[in-house]
Design an enzyme around this catalytic site. Structure first.
Site, PDB file in Angstrom:
ATOM      1  CG  MET A   1      -1.670  -1.075   1.214  1.00  0.00           C
ATOM      2  SD  MET A   1      -3.097  -1.188   2.933  1.00  0.00           S
ATOM      3  CE  MET A   1      -1.549  -1.636   3.893  1.00  0.00           C
TER       4      MET A   1
ATOM      5  N   GLY B   1       1.472   4.135   4.527  1.00  0.00           N
ATOM      6  CA  GLY B   1       2.371   3.179   3.654  1.00  0.00           C
ATOM      7  C   GLY B   1       2.868   2.090   4.320  1.00  0.00           C
ATOM      8  CB  SER B   2       1.865  -0.449   5.735  1.00  0.00           C
ATOM      9  OG  SER B   2       0.455   0.117   5.439  1.00  0.00           O
ATOM     10  NE  ARG B   3       4.950  -7.776   2.275  1.00  0.00           N
ATOM     11  CZ  ARG B   3       6.093  -8.464   2.367  1.00  0.00           C
ATOM     12  NH1 ARG B   3       7.325  -7.718   1.892  1.00  0.00           N
ATOM     13  NH2 ARG B   3       6.166  -9.803   2.175  1.00  0.00           N
TER      14      ARG B   3
END
Length: 249
Positions: free
Chosen positions: A119, A207-209
């Protein structure tokens, strides 16, 4: 539109509207807007305008649009908006398979397909459950803040594991992973909660996953580089292992 039933034959009514702003983000957006107005009051326009745009950016980051969730017991939907950055066969994290005293071995250490969704800061960051069921586990693990696109981020970054179990015993585990900018994982659910497919479970700031561990004998229905939508995109169908190819163009 929330709660409306729509189908593939055109029944229902699709409406457009501005997405809601999740309460978690309103305080940040209002604070930035307040600072902008304070700067404007003192005629510090060079500071007021950037803060005004920052407040809009923060509100956009925390947008929470409605989604049309597929109602198919064989479908596993994406838990996150973003881009598919990895598809690999790996063993689930030990936090999802370790004995927790319940006597229910929902997942084992046998390798399964893991689908990783990255993301960016422009994506919606509200995460949703890929299947309906009960939250069997929710495990927070402190860690680093490496680039979430790296493979080792699954094992070294700050993360939160969630395990969902259906009434028939089927389990799907997924992991929210913090990234370079992300500094907090915010859960909306707790162990024992019963969820519908596509229901909101939490968010990761900035922001990440998200990694999804598919059930045994189930393969991905998405391809590397594909954009997916949380609660809407079907990333797998139970018991199928299709070979799909995509062309970047």
């Amino acid at each position: 539109m929330a709660g409306d039933l729509l189908d593939s034959q055109g029944r229902g009514e699709a409406q457009w509207g501005l997405p809601a702003i999740h309460p978690e983000g309103r305080k940040f957006g209002i604070a930035a807007l307040g600072i902008s107005l304070l700067f404007a009051f003192f005629a510090w326009e060079t500071l007021a305008w950037p803060m005004a745009f920052l407040s809009l950016g923060i509100l956009a980051f925390f947008r929470d649009p409605e989604r049309v969730v597929p109602q198919d017991e064989n479908a596993i939907v994406s838990p996150a908006d973003g881009r598919i950055v990895q598809i690999a066969e790996v063993a689930p994290p030990r936090e999802l398979i370790a004995d927790d005293g319940t006597g229910s071995a929902c997942l084992t250490d046998e390798p399964v397909v893991r689908v990783s969704i990255f993301m960016s800061v422009t994506d919606v960051h509200i995460n949703r459950t890929p299947i309906a069921g009960m939250v069997q586990r929710l495990v927070y693990v402190p860690g680093q803040f490496l680039n979430a696109e790296l493979d080792k981020a699954s094992d070294e970054n700050e993360r939160q594991h969630i395990l969902i179990q259906r009434s028939d015993g089927l389990c799907v585990g997924f992991t929210q992973i913090a990234g370079l900018i992300a500094r907090r994982i915010v859960p909306f659910v707790k162990p024992g909660d019963t969820l519908g497919v596509g229901q909101r479970v939490g968010l990761i700031r900035f922001g990440s996953r998200v990694d999804v561990y598919l059930p045994k004998n189930t393969g991905s229905k998405v391809v590397l580089g594909q954009k997916v939508v949380a609660g809407e995109t079907i990333i797998a169908e139970l018991g199928t292992q299709p070979l799909l190819e995509g062309v970047s163009q």
